[in-house]
Scaffold this motif. Structure first.
Motif, PDB file in Angstrom:
ATOM      1  N   PRO A 155       4.537  -7.165   2.124  1.00 56.39           N
ATOM      2  CA  PRO A 155       3.459  -6.768   1.199  1.00 56.39           C
ATOM      3  C   PRO A 155       2.196  -6.279   1.905  1.00 56.39           C
ATOM      4  O   PRO A 155       1.574  -5.305   1.462  1.00 56.39           O
ATOM      5  CB  PRO A 155       3.196  -8.061   0.401  1.00 56.39           C
ATOM      6  N   GLN A 156       1.845  -6.923   3.028  1.00 54.74           N
ATOM      7  CA  GLN A 156       0.661  -6.479   3.761  1.00 54.74           C
ATOM      8  C   GLN A 156       0.902  -5.128   4.412  1.00 54.74           C
ATOM      9  O   GLN A 156      -0.016  -4.290   4.468  1.00 54.74           O
ATOM     10  CB  GLN A 156       0.256  -7.510   4.808  1.00 54.74           C
ATOM     11  N   MET A 157       2.111  -4.879   4.907  1.00 57.36           N
ATOM     12  CA  MET A 157       2.425  -3.556   5.461  1.00 57.36           C
ATOM     13  C   MET A 157       2.223  -2.478   4.407  1.00 57.36           C
ATOM     14  O   MET A 157       1.626  -1.421   4.677  1.00 57.36           O
ATOM     15  CB  MET A 157       3.877  -3.513   5.956  1.00 57.36           C
ATOM     16  N   GLU A 158       2.724  -2.732   3.210  1.00 59.58           N
ATOM     17  CA  GLU A 158       2.591  -1.755   2.125  1.00 59.58           C
ATOM     18  C   GLU A 158       1.121  -1.515   1.786  1.00 59.58           C
ATOM     19  O   GLU A 158       0.702  -0.371   1.588  1.00 59.58           O
ATOM     20  CB  GLU A 158       3.368  -2.248   0.898  1.00 59.58           C
ATOM     21  N   ARG A 159       0.354  -2.580   1.740  1.00 60.41           N
ATOM     22  CA  ARG A 159      -1.074  -2.437   1.444  1.00 60.41           C
ATOM     23  C   ARG A 159      -1.783  -1.647   2.548  1.00 60.41           C
ATOM     24  O   ARG A 159      -2.644  -0.802   2.261  1.00 60.41           O
ATOM     25  CB  ARG A 159      -1.724  -3.813   1.270  1.00 60.41           C
ATOM     26  N   ASN A 160      -1.421  -1.914   3.790  1.00 60.48           N
ATOM     27  CA  ASN A 160      -2.064  -1.224   4.904  1.00 60.48           C
ATOM     28  C   ASN A 160      -1.825   0.284   4.864  1.00 60.48           C
ATOM     29  O   ASN A 160      -2.756   1.082   5.009  1.00 60.48           O
ATOM     30  CB  ASN A 160      -1.553  -1.775   6.238  1.00 60.48           C
ATOM     31  N   VAL A 161      -0.557   0.666   4.692  1.00 60.46           N
ATOM     32  CA  VAL A 161      -0.223   2.094   4.671  1.00 60.46           C
ATOM     33  C   VAL A 161      -0.885   2.776   3.481  1.00 60.46           C
ATOM     34  O   VAL A 161      -1.456   3.869   3.599  1.00 60.46           O
ATOM     35  CB  VAL A 161       1.309   2.291   4.646  1.00 60.46           C
ATOM     36  N   ALA A 162      -0.826   2.129   2.316  1.00 58.56           N
ATOM     37  CA  ALA A 162      -1.441   2.708   1.121  1.00 58.56           C
ATOM     38  C   ALA A 162      -2.945   2.888   1.307  1.00 58.56           C
ATOM     39  O   ALA A 162      -3.510   3.928   0.945  1.00 58.56           O
ATOM     40  CB  ALA A 162      -1.150   1.823  -0.092  1.00 58.56           C
ATOM     41  N   ALA A 163      -3.605   1.900   1.879  1.00 56.06           N
ATOM     42  CA  ALA A 163      -5.055   1.972   2.050  1.00 56.06           C
ATOM     43  C   ALA A 163      -5.454   3.098   2.987  1.00 56.06           C
ATOM     44  O   ALA A 163      -6.388   3.862   2.702  1.00 56.06           O
ATOM     45  CB  ALA A 163      -5.581   0.638   2.574  1.00 56.06           C
ATOM     46  N   VAL A 164      -4.752   3.232   4.107  1.00 54.61           N
ATOM     47  CA  VAL A 164      -5.098   4.268   5.092  1.00 54.61           C
ATOM     48  C   VAL A 164      -4.904   5.672   4.509  1.00 54.61           C
ATOM     49  O   VAL A 164      -5.695   6.574   4.771  1.00 54.61           O
ATOM     50  CB  VAL A 164      -4.263   4.091   6.374  1.00 54.61           C
ATOM     51  N   LEU A 165      -3.858   5.836   3.694  1.00 50.89           N
ATOM     52  CA  LEU A 165      -3.562   7.160   3.134  1.00 50.89           C
ATOM     53  C   LEU A 165      -4.182   7.358   1.751  1.00 50.89           C
ATOM     54  O   LEU A 165      -3.934   8.377   1.107  1.00 50.89           O
ATOM     55  CB  LEU A 165      -2.040   7.360   3.061  1.00 50.89           C
TER      56      LEU A 165
END
Length: 204
Positions: free
Chosen positions: A110-120
Motif C-alpha cells: 500500500p505504501q508503494m502504491e501511495r508513493n508512486v501515485a504521489a510522485v506522478l
C-alpha cells in the motif's frame, strides 16, 4: 491510448539498502545498482517512457553519470512524469509486478502504491502493485536478485488525430469534436471514421 511495458532486475548484495516502490524494507540484503536500484520504480519509468516513445531510463539517466550515483529512484520517476507532461501525455494507470522469493512484500505494497501515485500526481486507484515468487526457480527463486515488470496506459492531447497532410486541419483540431468538419468524432455531423456515423469513410 498508448501502452508501455517496463522490466528491470538487480542483484541482491550485502551492505545495500532494499528499496522497492520508494519504501525501504528491512532485509539482510539490498539491491546492487548505480542509484538506489529500486527495480519496481525502474520498471515503471521504462513503461512510461516506452508508452510515450521517449526511449528508456538508460538514455535519460545513464549509470555512467555520477550525478545519479545513489540517487532516489523516486526523484527520477518525478522527472519521467515531467517529460511525459511536457509531451502532453497523461497517465491512465500503472500496474507493477515484483518478483522476489524473499522478503515478503505484502505489508509494504500500500505504501508503494501511495508513493508512486504521489510522485506522478495520480489517484491511488490508478496505481496497482503486486508481488509474487517463482517458487524457488531461477535467479529470483534462489535469492540472487529481484525483478519487476510494469505496464501502463497513457493518453495524449492529440491522440486520435488522423488528418492527412494537406487536409486543412491542424494538429490541434484534427480528430477533435467541434473542430471544422468534425472528422473522426462520433455523433458529430457526418461522423467520418466513426462506426455508426454516416458513410463510415475512414479515409484510408
Amino acid at each position: 491510448m498508448r501502452v508501455g511495458m517496463g522490466y528491470d532486475v538487480h542483484k541482491l548484495a550485502e551492505d545495500r539498502r532494499l528499496v522497492l516502490g520508494g519504501v525501504e524494507i528491512p532485509y539482510t540484503l539490498g539491491l546492487l545498482g548505480h542509484s538506489d536500484a529500486d527495480v519496481a520504480v525502474h520498471a515503471v519509468m521504462d513503461a512510461l517512457l516506452g508508452a510515450a516513445a521517449l526511449g528508456d531510463i538508460g538514455k535519460h539517466f545513464p549509470d555512467t553519470d555520477e550525478k545519479y550515483a545513489g540517487i532516489s529512484s523516486m526523484r527520477l520517476l518525478a522527472e519521467v512524469g515531467r517529460l511525459l507532461a511536457q509531451e502532453n501525455y497523461w497517465i491512465e494507470n500503472i500496474d507493477v509486478t515484483i518478483v522476489a522469493q524473499q522478503p515478503k512484500l505484502r505489508p509494504y505494497i500500500p505504501q508503494m502504491e501511495r508513493n508512486v501515485a504521489a510522485v506522478l500526481q495520480l489517484q491511488e486507484n490508478q496505481v496497482n502493485v503486486k508481488a509474487t515468487t517463482e517458487e524457488g526457480l531461477g535467479f529470483t527463486g534462489t535469492g540472487q536478485g529481484i525483478s519487476a515488470f510494469a505496464v501502463c496506459a497513457v493518453s495524449s492531447l492529440y491522440e486520435g488525430s488522423f488528418a492527412a497532410a494537406g487536409s486543412g486541419l491542424d494538429r490541434e483540431t484534427a480528430g477533435c469534436c467541434g473542430a471544422g468538419g468534425e472528422t473522426g468524432c462520433c455523433g458529430a455531423g457526418k461522423g467520418n471514421g466513426c462506426c455508426g456515423g454516416g458513410s463510415q469513410d475512414t479515409g484510408r
